[in-house]
Write a protein that holds these residues in place. Structure first.
Motif, short mmCIF file in Angstrom:
data_model
loop_
_atom_site.label_atom_id
_atom_site.label_comp_id
_atom_site.label_asym_id
_atom_site.label_seq_id
_atom_site.Cartn_x
_atom_site.Cartn_y
_atom_site.Cartn_z
N ARG A 1 0.84 -1.20 0.00
CA ARG A 1 0.00 0.00 0.00
C ARG A 1 0.87 1.25 0.00
NH1 ARG A 1 -5.48 -0.55 1.43
NH2 ARG A 1 -6.10 -2.66 2.05
N LEU A 2 0.40 2.29 -0.67
CA LEU A 2 1.18 3.53 -0.78
C LEU A 2 1.08 4.39 0.48
CD1 LEU A 2 0.62 4.78 -4.45
CD2 LEU A 2 2.79 4.23 -3.33
N ALA A 3 -0.03 4.32 1.20
CA ALA A 3 -0.27 5.25 2.31
C ALA A 3 0.87 5.25 3.34
CB ALA A 3 -1.61 4.94 2.98
N PRO A 4 1.36 4.10 3.81
CA PRO A 4 2.45 4.15 4.80
C PRO A 4 3.71 4.84 4.27
CG PRO A 4 1.46 1.96 4.75
CD PRO A 4 0.92 2.71 3.58
N TYR A 5 4.02 4.62 2.99
CA TYR A 5 5.20 5.27 2.41
C TYR A 5 4.99 6.78 2.28
CZ TYR A 5 6.56 0.52 1.07
OH TYR A 5 6.90 -0.81 1.08
N VAL A 6 3.78 7.18 1.89
CA VAL A 6 3.49 8.62 1.72
C VAL A 6 3.57 9.34 3.07
CG1 VAL A 6 1.72 10.28 1.08
CG2 VAL A 6 2.13 8.29 -0.37
N VAL A 7 2.95 8.77 4.09
CA VAL A 7 2.97 9.40 5.42
C VAL A 7 4.40 9.50 5.95
CG1 VAL A 7 2.25 9.14 7.82
CG2 VAL A 7 0.61 8.70 5.98
N THR A 8 5.15 8.41 5.83
CA THR A 8 6.55 8.42 6.28
C THR A 8 7.37 9.42 5.46
OG1 THR A 8 6.33 6.08 6.85
CG2 THR A 8 8.56 6.99 6.78
N GLY A 9 7.10 9.51 4.16
CA GLY A 9 7.82 10.44 3.30
C GLY A 9 7.58 11.89 3.67
N ILE A 10 6.33 12.23 4.00
CA ILE A 10 6.03 13.60 4.44
C ILE A 10 6.75 13.92 5.74
CG2 ILE A 10 4.19 15.13 5.25
CD1 ILE A 10 2.31 13.67 3.30
N ALA A 11 6.74 12.98 6.67
CA ALA A 11 7.46 13.18 7.94
C ALA A 11 8.96 13.33 7.68
CB ALA A 11 7.18 12.02 8.89
N LEU A 12 9.49 12.55 6.74
CA LEU A 12 10.91 12.65 6.41
C LEU A 12 11.24 14.01 5.82
CD1 LEU A 12 13.70 11.32 6.15
CD2 LEU A 12 12.95 10.38 3.94
N TRP A 13 10.35 14.54 4.97
CA TRP A 13 10.59 15.87 4.40
C TRP A 13 10.67 16.92 5.50
CZ3 TRP A 13 8.25 20.60 4.48
CH2 TRP A 13 8.70 21.54 3.55
N LEU A 14 9.75 16.85 6.45
CA LEU A 14 9.75 17.82 7.55
C LEU A 14 11.04 17.71 8.37
CD1 LEU A 14 6.04 17.45 8.72
CD2 LEU A 14 7.05 19.44 7.58
N ALA A 15 11.50 16.48 8.62
CA ALA A 15 12.71 16.29 9.41
C ALA A 15 13.94 16.77 8.66
CB ALA A 15 12.86 14.81 9.78
N VAL A 16 14.03 16.45 7.38
CA VAL A 16 15.18 16.90 6.59
C VAL A 16 15.18 18.41 6.46
CG1 VAL A 16 16.26 16.81 4.31
CG2 VAL A 16 15.37 14.72 5.33
N HIS A 17 14.01 19.01 6.29
CA HIS A 17 13.91 20.47 6.21
C HIS A 17 14.41 21.12 7.49
CE1 HIS A 17 11.81 24.40 6.48
NE2 HIS A 17 12.06 24.45 5.18
N ALA A 18 14.10 20.52 8.62
CA ALA A 18 14.54 21.07 9.91
C ALA A 18 16.01 20.81 10.19
CB ALA A 18 13.69 20.49 11.04
N SER A 19 16.61 19.85 9.48
CA SER A 19 17.99 19.45 9.79
C SER A 19 19.04 20.38 9.19
CB SER A 19 18.24 18.03 9.27
OG SER A 19 18.30 18.01 7.86
N GLY A 20 18.65 21.17 8.19
CA GLY A 20 19.63 22.02 7.50
C GLY A 20 20.06 21.46 6.16
N VAL A 21 19.86 20.15 5.94
CA VAL A 21 20.08 19.57 4.61
C VAL A 21 18.93 20.00 3.72
CG1 VAL A 21 20.33 17.40 3.33
CG2 VAL A 21 21.30 17.61 5.62
N HIS A 22 19.19 20.22 2.43
CA HIS A 22 18.11 20.70 1.58
C HIS A 22 16.99 19.67 1.54
CE1 HIS A 22 16.01 22.67 -1.72
NE2 HIS A 22 16.73 23.73 -1.39
N ALA A 23 15.76 20.14 1.70
CA ALA A 23 14.62 19.25 1.91
C ALA A 23 14.33 18.36 0.71
CB ALA A 23 13.38 20.07 2.26
#
Length: 459
Positions: A220-242
């Protein structure tokens, strides 16, 4: 006169061609290039019109998404560059994964020539740029010239390329994929800000979650999409380009062909539906069919047209608007940044890609697709000097000085135009002189791809 005998089946050489998935990818990229060109021209006209002030004012407008204290605010330009472009890099990552799993990147001999060509297209342009800008703030722009714009290259090849250009498309598509891997790696390692260790740790945990979902066979795509959105937020906050989050998700989504037993299961659900049609059985049959296609392929089909026809043109509109008044052009004409980028894109790519591919061919590590000659290779290498989308993207990361950004953007535009014109001239001349068609495939030219139509189901 006795006609020479026709070659028998044993003497025929099987020539590689684009797979249906690759053809759909190429067609969508080529179609999106027209919108990207329109968006670029619109940005230039807007930024040089009497309403030029509204261009900067519009893209500087702040937009906020969130609820209460949980909110994220950025101006529109950064929403495009950091958030929307993450979808573009996600599609790039998905295409890389697909090619490695089921496409041309599986075969070492098929990938060696374009891969070494891409390596030359990364190193030589950067060396040319640094030769012109060896020190100072301008030297940070060496990564700008390390990428080929796949959309523009494939679009020009579709419009002006030689007869039967699939063989050359195959080479350039593989080259562009390997080139994207290098450019994205440079972007992530070199052009990142101050790093936040906590956010980086959270990003690492979320990457591990994606790996776990893939290992467990979650379709199913939903678990990957939710995890991907959370990963974008974490990478954005880390200083690495989102946008790196998009690449990681694309590389980690399942892409291998489905097991035969999963395919066989669809017959059972279809039989049950035929025996007693009802909503529950119809839903189960639909889910069984969806499970036969890897999650990465399903997500790529959903997102690719949105990124090609929406995200990338909007990115061009947001980033290509530079003033082209006489003073700016006069400064750019003598600017080491502008001249270095233009020379690196045109000369650096032509030399680097040709030389890199030559190493693979001379050593026997790789081969060219059937029908592609040295002359076509050099013409394709020249055309690959079109560096636009990722080049503009890295410009925003490399320079904080607005004047350097303007000079770099003019260099990207000038170098890309020269590379496009030179590549088209070479392709047209060589296309008339040397055919890319195999003897058994010669015939009327193929119709141009129509990416807005769904591919037909084979009989």
């Amino acid at each position: 006169m006795t006609q020479p005998p026709r070659p028998g089946p044993a003497s025929r050489v099987s020539l590689p061609a684009l797979s249906p998935s690759s053809k759909l990818y190429v067609g969508t990229e080529a179609g999106g290039s027209a919108l990207l060109l329109v968006a670029t021209l619109t940005a230039l006209l807007w930024a040089n019109s009497p309403w030029s002030g509204s261009y900067d004012a519009f893209w500087s407008t702040t937009a906020t998404i969130g609820v209460g204290d949980l909110a994220l605010s950025m101006d529109l330009e950064h929403w495009v560059n950091d958030a929307a472009m993450a979808l573009f890099f996600l599609v790039v990552g998905l295409e890389i994964t697909r090619e490695v799993s089921t496409g041309e990147l599986r075969d070492r001999r098929n990938v060696a020539a374009p891969a070494l060509g891409a390596l030359g297209g990364l190193l030589v342009p950067a060396a040319v740029y640094l030769a012109v800008n060896p020190s100072g703030p301008a030297s940070a722009g060496w990564g700008i010239v390390m990428s080929t714009d796949t959309a523009f290259v494939l679009g020009i090849l579709a419009l002006f390329g030689p007869r039967c250009p699939d063989r050359l498309r195959l080479f350039l598509l593989t080259l562009a994929i390997v080139d994207d891997i290098g450019a994205i790696s440079v972007m992530a390692l070199v052009y990142s800000g101050n790093l936040g260790l906590t956010a980086l740790a959270v990003s690492g945990v979320l990457v591990a979650v994606l790996v776990g979902l893939r290992w467990l066979g979650v379709w199913r795509l939903a678990p990957y999409v939710v995890t991907g959105i959370a990963l974008w937020l974490a990478v954005h906050a880390s200083g690495v380009h989102a946008t790196l989050a998009g690449v990681l998700v694309g590389l980690l989504l399942p892409s291998k062909p489905t097991a035969p037993e999963v395919l066989d299961r669809t017959r059972d659900y279809g039989r049950a539906l035929r025996e007693a049609p009802d909503p529950q059985r119809a839903q189960l049959a639909r889910l069984a069919v969806a499970a036969t296609v890897p999650a990465g392929a399903r997500l790529q089909q959903t997102l690719h047209r949105w990124t090609a026809y929406g995200v990338v043109p909007v990115f061009g509109l947001a980033n290509a608007g530079v003033p082209l008044d006489l003073e700016t052009l006069r400064t750019a004409a003598t600017s080491p940044v502008t001249l270095g980028i233009a020379a690196a894109l045109v000369v650096g790519n032509a030399i680097g890609i040709t030389a890199g591919a030559a190493v693979a061919l001379r050593t026997g590590w790789g081969t060219l697709p059937g029908g592609v000659r040295w002359s076509h290779l050099m013409a394709g290498a020249t055309l690959a000097g079109i560096g636009f989308t990722i080049s503009l993207f890295i410009t925003d990361l490399a320079f904080t000085d607005e004047r350097l950004r303007e000079q770099a953007t003019i260099g990207i535009l000038a170098g890309s135009v020269v590379a496009a014109v030179a590549g088209v001239v070479l392709l047209r001349v060589l296309g008339e002189r040397f055919s890319l068609c195999s003897p058994e495939s010669e015939g009327p030219p193929a119709l141009p791809p129509r990416p807005w139509l769904e591919p037909s189901v084979p009989a």
